[in-house]
Design a protein around this motif. Sequence first.
Motif, mmCIF file in Angstrom:
data_model
loop_
_atom_site.group_PDB
_atom_site.id
_atom_site.type_symbol
_atom_site.label_atom_id
_atom_site.label_comp_id
_atom_site.label_asym_id
_atom_site.label_seq_id
_atom_site.Cartn_x
_atom_site.Cartn_y
_atom_site.Cartn_z
ATOM 1 N N ARG A 69 0.972 -0.941 0.208
ATOM 2 C CA ARG A 69 0.232 0.066 0.290
ATOM 3 C C ARG A 69 0.770 0.916 -0.274
ATOM 4 N N MET A 70 1.822 1.339 0.135
ATOM 5 C CA MET A 70 2.841 2.375 -0.006
ATOM 6 C C MET A 70 3.897 2.059 -1.503
ATOM 7 N N THR A 71 4.953 3.337 -1.697
ATOM 8 C CA THR A 71 5.258 3.593 -2.441
ATOM 9 C C THR A 71 6.694 3.188 -2.142
ATOM 10 N N PRO A 72 8.357 3.085 -2.628
ATOM 11 C CA PRO A 72 9.635 2.002 -2.721
ATOM 12 C C PRO A 72 10.194 3.323 -1.293
ATOM 13 N N GLY A 73 9.662 4.705 -1.662
ATOM 14 C CA GLY A 73 10.040 5.554 -1.054
ATOM 15 C C GLY A 73 9.228 5.909 0.521
ATOM 16 N N GLU A 74 8.109 5.668 0.470
ATOM 17 C CA GLU A 74 7.672 6.123 1.631
ATOM 18 C C GLU A 74 8.053 4.767 2.315
ATOM 19 N N LEU A 75 8.036 3.624 1.904
ATOM 20 C CA LEU A 75 8.476 2.351 3.010
ATOM 21 C C LEU A 75 9.990 2.586 3.691
ATOM 22 N N VAL A 76 10.656 2.304 2.685
ATOM 23 C CA VAL A 76 12.205 2.716 2.753
ATOM 24 C C VAL A 76 11.907 4.237 4.242
ATOM 25 N N THR A 77 11.615 5.519 4.242
ATOM 26 C CA THR A 77 11.625 6.146 4.998
ATOM 27 C C THR A 77 10.458 5.595 6.404
ATOM 28 N N LEU A 78 9.763 4.727 6.244
ATOM 29 C CA LEU A 78 9.044 4.695 7.439
ATOM 30 C C LEU A 78 9.993 3.904 7.923
#
Length: 525
Positions: free
Chosen positions: A365-374
């Motif tokens: 449900r998340m973009t790769p960038g959002e996932l890395v930040t999380l």
Amino acid sequence: MDLNASQPGSVRVVFTVSYVENGVAKRFDVPPGETTVGRAPSCGLILTDPSVSRQHVSLLFRDARLFVRDVGSRFGTYKNAERITETTELVAGDSLVLGSLPLQIGRIDPGVSFDDHHIINDLHTVFRPVVPAPLGTGGAEAPSGEAARLMALLSEIGRTLVLVQPLQQVLDKIVDLTFGSVPAERAFLMLRDVSGQLVPTVARSREGIRLSGARISRTVVDKVLRERVAMLALDTAVDPSLAGALSIQGATVRSFMCAPLWNRNEVIGVLYVDNPSTKQFAAADLDVFAALSNYAAVAIEQARLSDELLDETKRRERLQRYHSPGVVNRILGAGESPEGHVAAQMRDVSIMFADIVEFTALSQRMTPGELVTLLSGFFELVTDIIFEYDGTLDKFIGDCVMAVFGAPFDQPDHAQRCVATAREVRRALVTFNEQIAPESLQLRIAVNSGEAMVGDVGSSKRREFAVLGDVVNAAARIERLARPGQILLSKATYARAGADVRANALGPVTIRGQQEPIELFELID
């Protein structure tokens, strides 16, 4: 090579092993053939450190080369921070760690050996007092031409001191400066090792040829070291005080100079030059030579400190990936890890696994960038708490964090620390979800305790900190049994954690890979 040898032809290459035992610096000269090293009385080199096995390694010295082979040690053998698993060649400057005992490999080269003779102070011998002070003439007035030579030398030495260079490059540069400053045909730079013995580090001719079988005067070197004077023999062919020196007369030396390398009230070695030709040194050459020696000592110490600082920075950066700052300081301060490695050993530890629930669905449900930040934010949160309790971060496994307590140093309260970390992670996640996470995260956490092999493991190319043992496998499987938001403790952890830990008994559970059921407890905040 036996530095006390006085007979021609007795010069040979010798490898040395330097180490500190019970606070005393020691040196072992490796004999030809095979030498076993370990704690057993039958070993050629006996080391009493408990991390050294009874028979740890075998040293093989043949054809002027030295090799090492681990003979089944318990805690491993490391060359320059890399674990060795097969016969490996050693060279001067290599560090060798047996268990947790650091050794330094040196080599006494056939470039230099020593002779004895008596010194008689007469008109043919000149002495200059040497002090660790700014560049000067050693108490003598230099002519204007010599003053210019001194200023040129000072400028060149200044460039050497300002530039941060590895130690060996500094030593070679000092010899280059020596040949450029005085009319010498041969130069020898010798430094004291950790045991205080004088070891040749550079021995070569003006043409750059590495010297082999050269002999110098031990009496002269001893006098220079003891009295801290720079010495010049103007013409050994007519100097009666040098008539008995095989090293000088045998090489048809006409003139030589020797000066101490003196820095901060410590003589760290000597610089020695001579002329096996018709050339002679003048008294003014000694002034230049003494000044060069003073500043050479400063450059050498600066290079040593620079090398040590660089090495410690590399060790600290590596250790900080796994350990809290407090643990890193203890490892480096203990002096037992010169290469920044942690010797593998059995320890009683507590293991924590913290895993994000339904991470696969979340990642979709998340973009790769959002996932890395999380993930970066989550890992930083958990790592800070682990380090706060002086735990060690073993690894990130996808979205899971594994930590160990009780290693690399003993922590009698490792179970309490691990449980407290698990509790604090669960509490901190609430704030993380409110302020940072785009979606609320939930964790499954498990803690198990027992014996494990802990330390650096891997190949000769790459090693990493690791925790190995059944206690780790059981902790990972217990974590999979936890519900979202639940912290499970094994009976082994609950028993070690003490009465202050509040938990509900869940009864025995059969876990794959375990012969007996494991009794579990649920931690209550």
